[in-house]
Write a protein that holds these residues in place. Structure first.
Motif, PDB file in Angstrom:
ATOM      1  N   GLY A  91      -5.242   0.256  -0.830  1.00  0.00           N
ATOM      2  CA  GLY A  91      -4.667   1.071   0.073  1.00  0.00           C
ATOM      3  C   GLY A  91      -4.317   2.252  -0.286  1.00  0.00           C
ATOM      4  N   ALA A  92      -4.123   2.376  -1.680  1.00  0.00           N
ATOM      5  CA  ALA A  92      -3.669   3.779  -2.320  1.00  0.00           C
ATOM      6  C   ALA A  92      -5.125   4.334  -2.680  1.00  0.00           C
ATOM      7  CB  ALA A  92      -2.901   3.532  -3.906  1.00  0.00           C
ATOM      8  N   LEU A  93      -5.946   3.590  -3.070  1.00  0.00           N
ATOM      9  CA  LEU A  93      -7.572   4.340  -3.144  1.00  0.00           C
ATOM     10  C   LEU A  93      -7.923   4.680  -1.840  1.00  0.00           C
ATOM     11  CD1 LEU A  93      -8.831   2.051  -5.933  1.00  0.00           C
ATOM     12  CD2 LEU A  93      -8.111   4.434  -6.407  1.00  0.00           C
ATOM     13  N   ALA A  94      -8.016   4.088  -0.919  1.00  0.00           N
ATOM     14  CA  ALA A  94      -8.082   4.341   0.411  1.00  0.00           C
ATOM     15  C   ALA A  94      -7.559   5.540   0.989  1.00  0.00           C
ATOM     16  CB  ALA A  94      -8.149   3.226   1.501  1.00  0.00           C
ATOM     17  N   ASP A  95      -6.149   5.742   0.651  1.00  0.00           N
ATOM     18  CA  ASP A  95      -5.506   6.996   0.947  1.00  0.00           C
ATOM     19  C   ASP A  95      -5.870   8.312   0.392  1.00  0.00           C
ATOM     20  OD1 ASP A  95      -3.250   9.025   0.458  1.00  0.00           O
ATOM     21  OD2 ASP A  95      -2.083   7.747   1.822  1.00  0.00           O
ATOM     22  N   SER A  96      -6.451   8.195  -0.725  1.00  0.00           N
ATOM     23  CA  SER A  96      -6.901   8.928  -1.729  1.00  0.00           C
ATOM     24  C   SER A  96      -8.365   9.681  -1.221  1.00  0.00           C
ATOM     25  CB  SER A  96      -7.093   8.729  -3.430  1.00  0.00           C
ATOM     26  OG  SER A  96      -5.724   8.491  -3.904  1.00  0.00           O
ATOM     27  N   TRP A  97      -9.117   8.585  -0.779  1.00  0.00           N
ATOM     28  CA  TRP A  97     -10.315   8.814  -0.411  1.00  0.00           C
ATOM     29  C   TRP A  97     -10.506   9.698   0.861  1.00  0.00           C
ATOM     30  CZ3 TRP A  97     -15.349   8.766  -2.326  1.00  0.00           C
ATOM     31  CH2 TRP A  97     -16.385   8.909  -1.132  1.00  0.00           C
ATOM     32  N   ILE A  98      -9.636   9.152   1.831  1.00  0.00           N
ATOM     33  CA  ILE A  98      -9.266   9.639   3.001  1.00  0.00           C
ATOM     34  C   ILE A  98      -8.899  11.230   3.124  1.00  0.00           C
ATOM     35  CG2 ILE A  98      -8.201   9.578   5.435  1.00  0.00           C
ATOM     36  CD1 ILE A  98      -8.361   6.614   5.125  1.00  0.00           C
ATOM     37  N   GLY A  99      -7.856  11.202   1.904  1.00  0.00           N
ATOM     38  CA  GLY A  99      -7.326  12.667   1.690  1.00  0.00           C
ATOM     39  C   GLY A  99      -8.333  13.601   1.128  1.00  0.00           C
ATOM     40  N   ALA A 124       0.757  -1.343  -0.022  1.00  0.00           N
ATOM     41  CA  ALA A 124       0.133   0.126   0.013  1.00  0.00           C
ATOM     42  C   ALA A 124       0.856   1.355   0.095  1.00  0.00           C
ATOM     43  CB  ALA A 124      -0.981   0.023   1.020  1.00  0.00           C
ATOM     44  N   VAL A 125       1.861   1.375   0.874  1.00  0.00           N
ATOM     45  CA  VAL A 125       2.761   2.581   0.858  1.00  0.00           C
ATOM     46  C   VAL A 125       3.595   2.639  -0.340  1.00  0.00           C
ATOM     47  CG1 VAL A 125       2.721   2.412   3.514  1.00  0.00           C
ATOM     48  CG2 VAL A 125       4.558   1.147   2.082  1.00  0.00           C
ATOM     49  N   THR A 126       3.993   1.500  -0.980  1.00  0.00           N
ATOM     50  CA  THR A 126       4.619   1.528  -2.270  1.00  0.00           C
ATOM     51  C   THR A 126       3.609   2.120  -3.512  1.00  0.00           C
ATOM     52  OG1 THR A 126       6.274  -0.258  -1.482  1.00  0.00           O
ATOM     53  CG2 THR A 126       5.992   0.254  -3.955  1.00  0.00           C
ATOM     54  N   ALA A 127       2.709   1.396  -3.383  1.00  0.00           N
ATOM     55  CA  ALA A 127       1.507   1.906  -4.486  1.00  0.00           C
ATOM     56  C   ALA A 127       1.163   3.224  -4.532  1.00  0.00           C
ATOM     57  CB  ALA A 127       0.435   0.945  -4.336  1.00  0.00           C
ATOM     58  N   ASP A 128       0.935   3.722  -3.174  1.00  0.00           N
ATOM     59  CA  ASP A 128       0.667   5.032  -3.047  1.00  0.00           C
ATOM     60  C   ASP A 128       1.492   6.231  -3.504  1.00  0.00           C
ATOM     61  OD1 ASP A 128      -1.227   7.519  -1.806  1.00  0.00           O
ATOM     62  OD2 ASP A 128       0.551   7.616  -0.687  1.00  0.00           O
ATOM     63  N   THR A 129       2.920   5.691  -3.170  1.00  0.00           N
ATOM     64  CA  THR A 129       4.072   6.579  -3.347  1.00  0.00           C
ATOM     65  C   THR A 129       4.408   6.610  -4.899  1.00  0.00           C
ATOM     66  OG1 THR A 129       5.113   6.297  -1.334  1.00  0.00           O
ATOM     67  CG2 THR A 129       6.494   6.993  -3.022  1.00  0.00           C
TER      68      THR A 129
END
Length: 276
Positions: free
Chosen positions: A206-214, A118-123
């Protein structure tokens, strides 16, 4: 001996990153602590997965840096990762590694795999997606937003997040050939193959969740000078005005939440596939 090897390897890698101005002083210290603990309490598979994230993300942050300057100017933090960023990206993985060392169970590993994916995908999505020629859209409203806007997604960024997750799964698979994670895991040839798919899907979730929360909870501000919506509370040399978000939900908190989503997704996928 494991502690000394972990310390030497972590200090060497973090030292090079510090010299290249990819880590701040606090970031260097945090990276050495996280890396040392990961190696001593885990194995080359756990430690190597962390290093794969760190090295690939550092290289991507330097790639075509000038082309991403406009998008990055509104980020809460700059290119030099501080202790908060290091712990937000690697702290949860370190805790999962420690938990597995004390109470060994395959679920710890799958949670770790999902977190690192998730942290790799988001970065990767942030660094590569920032080069998209098509303006990103808000994951919440579907409307176009300026590059660098928290919660903005693009086709290029989503593709990069999927590849980033696959990358972590593939690295873990390759490292298993050098240092088996556990006897029962090493006995199944199909299980390491499944890691790649689980990591790819969990990373994207995880990356999409990061974007939604962001786009919903992260604190955002508006600069009165240039009119941009930004993550920083100061911009253009002046105090910015807070426009939305929940108290305490800065970029690091959002990253942690996204990594948790990736970890939980990996566990659920592993259980659904009967790997645990």
């Amino acid at each position: 001996m494991e502690w000394l090897i972990g310390l030497a390897c972590s200090a060497g890698i973090a030292g090079m990153a510090y010299a290249k101005r990819s880590l701040s002083g606090s970031g260097f210290t945090a990276a050495v602590i996280v890396g040392t603990l990961m190696y001593a309490l885990g194995s080359a598979v756990w430690f190597g997965s962390l290093i794969a994230f760190f090295v690939s993300s550092t290289l991507l942050s330097k790639w075509k840096r000038h082309a991403k300057e406009e998008a990055e100017s509104g980020y809460e933090k700059g290119g030099r990762r501080d202790a908060g960023q290091v712990l937000a990206n690697g702290g949860l993985g370190m805790l999962l590694c420690a938990a597995n060392g004390m109470y060994p169970h395959p679920l710890w590993w799958y949670a770790f795999l999902g977190v690192m994916a998730a942290v790799t995908a988001d970065t990767w999505a942030t660094e590569i997606g920032g080069l998209s020629r098509t303006p990103p859209i808000s994951i919440k409203t579907g409307r176009p937003v300026p590059p660098g806007t928290s919660g903005g997604v693009s086709g290029l960024g989503m593709g990069a997040s999927l590849v980033g997750g696959f990358f972590i799964g593939a690295v873990a698979w390759l490292l298993l050939a050098v240092t088996p994670l556990a006897p029962d895991t090493a006995a199944s040839g199909l299980r390491p193959f499944a890691w790649t798919g689980i990591a790819g899907l969990a990373g994207m979730i995880g990356a999409l969740a990061d974007s939604w929360i962001g786009a919903t909870w992260q604190q955002m501000y508006r600069c009165d000078v240039c009119g941009r919506d930004i993550e920083q509370d100061r911009h253009c040399g002046r105090q910015a005005v807070r426009t939305r978000g929940r108290t305490g939900w800065n970029n690091d908190a959002v990253n942690v939440a996204g990594s948790i989503a990736g970890g939980v997704s990996a566990i659920l996928l592993a259980l659904a596939l009967g790997l645990v």
